[in-house]
Write a protein that holds these residues in place. Structure first.
Motif, short mmCIF file in Angstrom:
data_model
loop_
_atom_site.label_atom_id
_atom_site.label_comp_id
_atom_site.label_asym_id
_atom_site.label_seq_id
_atom_site.Cartn_x
_atom_site.Cartn_y
_atom_site.Cartn_z
N LYS A 29 16.15 75.93 49.59
CA LYS A 29 15.51 77.10 50.18
C LYS A 29 16.57 78.11 50.61
O LYS A 29 17.57 77.76 51.21
CB LYS A 29 14.68 76.68 51.39
CG LYS A 29 13.97 77.80 52.07
CD LYS A 29 13.15 77.31 53.25
CE LYS A 29 12.46 78.45 53.93
NZ LYS A 29 11.70 77.99 55.09
N LEU A 42 12.12 80.42 47.58
CA LEU A 42 11.25 80.52 48.75
C LEU A 42 11.13 79.17 49.48
O LEU A 42 11.06 79.13 50.69
CB LEU A 42 9.86 81.00 48.32
CG LEU A 42 9.84 82.37 47.63
CD1 LEU A 42 8.45 82.67 47.12
CD2 LEU A 42 10.31 83.45 48.58
N GLN A 43 11.05 78.10 48.72
CA GLN A 43 11.01 76.75 49.24
C GLN A 43 11.90 75.90 48.35
O GLN A 43 12.41 76.36 47.34
CB GLN A 43 9.58 76.19 49.20
CG GLN A 43 8.62 76.87 50.13
CD GLN A 43 7.22 76.25 50.02
OE1 GLN A 43 6.97 75.41 49.19
NE2 GLN A 43 6.34 76.70 50.88
N TYR A 93 14.96 84.20 43.90
CA TYR A 93 15.21 83.80 45.28
C TYR A 93 14.36 82.58 45.58
O TYR A 93 13.15 82.59 45.31
CB TYR A 93 14.86 84.95 46.24
CG TYR A 93 15.08 84.60 47.68
CD1 TYR A 93 16.37 84.54 48.19
CD2 TYR A 93 14.03 84.32 48.51
CE1 TYR A 93 16.60 84.20 49.51
CE2 TYR A 93 14.24 83.97 49.84
CZ TYR A 93 15.53 83.92 50.33
OH TYR A 93 15.72 83.58 51.64
#
Length: 64
Positions: free
Chosen positions: A24, A58-59, A56
């Motif tokens: 993340k 996110l998790q 990117y």
């Protein structure tokens, strides 16, 4: 010869089935490219395509 074919198949399966874990908050990026050269009826065409991307996370293991 048979062992070489089996080894090549196993290597192909492992090479295409591998992936990495993404943490993340990390950022990924890169460039994919394509180059083509075509000759058709005395006409020559060349093309170069570059596609940049960035992701990117996110998790964990989920990037957008």
């Amino acid at each position: 010869m048979r062992k070489m074919i089996i080894a090549a198949c196993i290597l192909l399966v492992f090479a295409t089935a591998s992936n990495a874990q993404i943490e993340k908050g990390s950022i990924l990026g890169g460039i994919n490219g394509n180059f083509s050269f075509t000759k058709y009826h005395e006409r020559t065409t060349t093309a170069l395509r570059l596609n940049a991307y960035s992701l990117y996370a996110l998790q964990n293991n989920f990037a957008a």
